[in-house]
Design a protein around this motif. Structure first.
Motif: not given
Ligand code: MTE
Ligand code: MO
Length: 513
Positions: A141-148
């Motif tokens: 979750l943290r890795l994905l959201i970091a991209r937003l």
């Protein structure tokens, strides 16, 4: 350049999708780990089982009433729906403030760990699937959201969003692969089926006589007097059916006994087995309901085992425990008198089906299942009613559970369209361990007419009945009531299943044309 407001709103959806795909991968990997190390520790199963155990009785009764034997599937779907919502919300929260969504998913993982570890019979690695789920969900979750998130004051650009989408889809796909591989692994570990298939039952030292020819009326729509195993009702609290390998099985007899004992599967098989026909019934069965079935059981009389252990004269109850922690409290007389209470290993000529208690269960004639019929049984504790309570008796069901005198109409079916002229009314009647002496039928509040009773297999089984009827056009109400061998008539006073079994007359409306 995209409109910033629209982009923000769409980023909210993107964040929700990230929460979903991260959770999906987490669940997939956790199920895969569970399938390999400990199938019963699947996070879904342990959370579901925890809910089942915590749920108040009314909730369970409602679930059984609404979904019948599909109550467990309904529970799994319910958990999945809650998970989907929580996962989406966690994604949105994580985008708003770093760490918040991760805490939510981490907490879910912790819940799965705790739920797995407090399960009775939890294995040494029960905590692992939940831990995997929690860690994977948080990190992904943290890795994905970091991209937003904005980098150096600049919001994510279209290229960032495109990459985010690719990653999110990739994570979801990986989750699907993990779920599929997990299911295959679970299937491959189905060795208990293979063990069961290879088993040869010992022959009975005391075989039952053949079912009398007159016991089966063979009327279409009427329940067969011997219920095929595949049609036998199933009621239990197990979300994942316990898989007990006979090679690992043993039964401990302890408590108020002279000699504490433990017998293995091989020792059990070496003892003289008996066959008996016994009709099992669930206390939750409504008047006219189908939570009842009859089988020919093969097993060791429980009294033989208790005699070996030597029962204390002050004991009045046997608390049986299953591999998954279910317990039932059975009055000791029902297990020590000359009735056919069995530690059963066979059902209708086969080893017990896995969902009906393989390899060993209790079968006690005359008592509802919740106080007697422990499946996957592993312990018998000789004790007293004033010292211990059991699974359902702690939840408000009656301490004693003798089966009530009941009868039901199978033919015609409720609401069925009947053709005018010669017709037949037929059904079942039972009061196990007492015996049925007759059944009476009444049409439209007319006089009670005696039905013809089929030959009973024994007093421990239900019996079929039928009555010829010249059906006249119009709608009619049909009622039936049974008489037992003690001269008692089935009561008309209605009662709900809780706390000690439903009662009242079965009554159906049919239209004749
Ligand atoms: N281990 C275990 N045994 C159990 C139960 C259970 O929940 N767990 N339910 C009992 C109840 S309430 C009934 S009615 C019978 C049903 O047995 P069946 O599923 O073989 O018909 O099993 C009994 N034995
Ligand atoms: Mo039951």
């Amino acid at each position: 350049m995209t409109n910033p407001t629209r982009a923000t709103r769409e980023d909210t959806f993107r964040a929700a999708a990230a929460g979903l795909s991260a959770s999906f991968l987490a669940v997939g990997l956790a199920e895969l780990v569970a399938a390999v190390v400990e199938p019963s520790a699947s996070p879904f199963a342990v959370i579901g089982s925890g809910l089942i155990d915590l749920a108040p009785s009314w909730a369970k009764d409602t679930a059984i009433a609404l979904f019948g034997t599909g109550d467990k599937a309904a529970l799994i779907v319910g958990i999945a729906v809650v998970l989907v919502v929580v996962a989406a919300v966690a994604g949105i929260l994580e985008r708003r403030r770093s760490g918040v969504g991760a805490v939510v998913l981490g907490a879910l993982g912790a819940l799965a760990v705790v739920a797995a570890m407090v399960r009775p019979g939890a294995g040494p690695f029960a905590w692992l699937p939940g831990l995997v789920a929690g860690l994977v969900a948080v990190v992904v979750l943290r890795l994905l959201i970091a991209r937003l998130r904005p980098v150096a004051g600049l919001g994510p650009d279209d290229e960032d969003r495109r990459r985010f989408l690719l990653w999110t889809a990739g994570v979801a796909a990986a989750g699907a692969v993990a779920l599929i591989v997990g299911n295959v692994a679970r299937g491959a570990s189905r060795s208990i089926e293979a063990v069961r298939d290879a088993l040869r039952l010992p022959s009975a030292a005391r075989a039952a006589a053949a079912v009398p020819a007159g016991a089966e009326l063979g009327i279409p729509g009427l329940a067969p007097v011997v219920t095929p195993n595949v049609d036998f009702y199933r009621i239990d609290t197990a979300l994942i059916v316990p898989r007990v390998d006979p090679a690992d099985w043993s039964l401990r007899i302890h408590g108020m006994v002279e000699r504490e004992m433990e017998i293995t599967w091989d020792e059990l098989l070496a003892m003289p087995m008996q066959e008996s026909d016994v009709t099992l019934a669930c206390v939750s069965n409504e008047v006219g309901g189908s939570l009842i079935g009859n089988a020919r059981w093969l097993g060791l009389p429980v009294r033989d085992l208790l005699a070996r252990a030597g029962v204390d004269a002050d004991a009045d109850m046997v608390l049986s425990t299953s591999a998954d922690g279910f317990t039932a409290s059975t009055p000791i007389e029902a297990l020590t008198d000359d009735s056919d209470a069995l530690l059963a290993i066979g059902m209708n000529g086969e080893p017990l089906p896995i969902e009906h208690g393989f390899p060993v269960r209790m079968v006690v004639p005359g008592l509802y299942g919740y106080v007697s019929a422990t499946k996957w049984v592993t312990q018998l504790e000789v004790t007293r009613f004033d010292r211990a309570t059991a699974y359902w008796t702690t939840r408000g069901w009656s301490e004693r559970g003798p089966i009530k005198l009941q009868s039901r109409i199978d033919v015609p079916r409720r609401g069925q369209q009947v053709t005018a002229g010669d017709a037949v009314i037929a059904g079942m009647a039972w009061q196990q361990h007492v015996g049925i002496a007759g059944v009476e039928v009444r049409i439209d509040d007319g006089p009670w007419r005696a039905a013809e009773l089929a030959t009973a297999i024994s007093t421990d089984t239900w019996v079929q009945w039928s009555l010829d009827w010249v059906a006249e056009s119009g709608t009619h109400t049909i009622e039936c009531r049974a008489l037992n061998v003690d001269g008692e008539t089935q009561t008309s006073d209605p009662a709900a299943p809780a706390p000690d079994g439903a009662q009242g007359w079965h009554r159906i409306d049919v239209s004749v044309a």
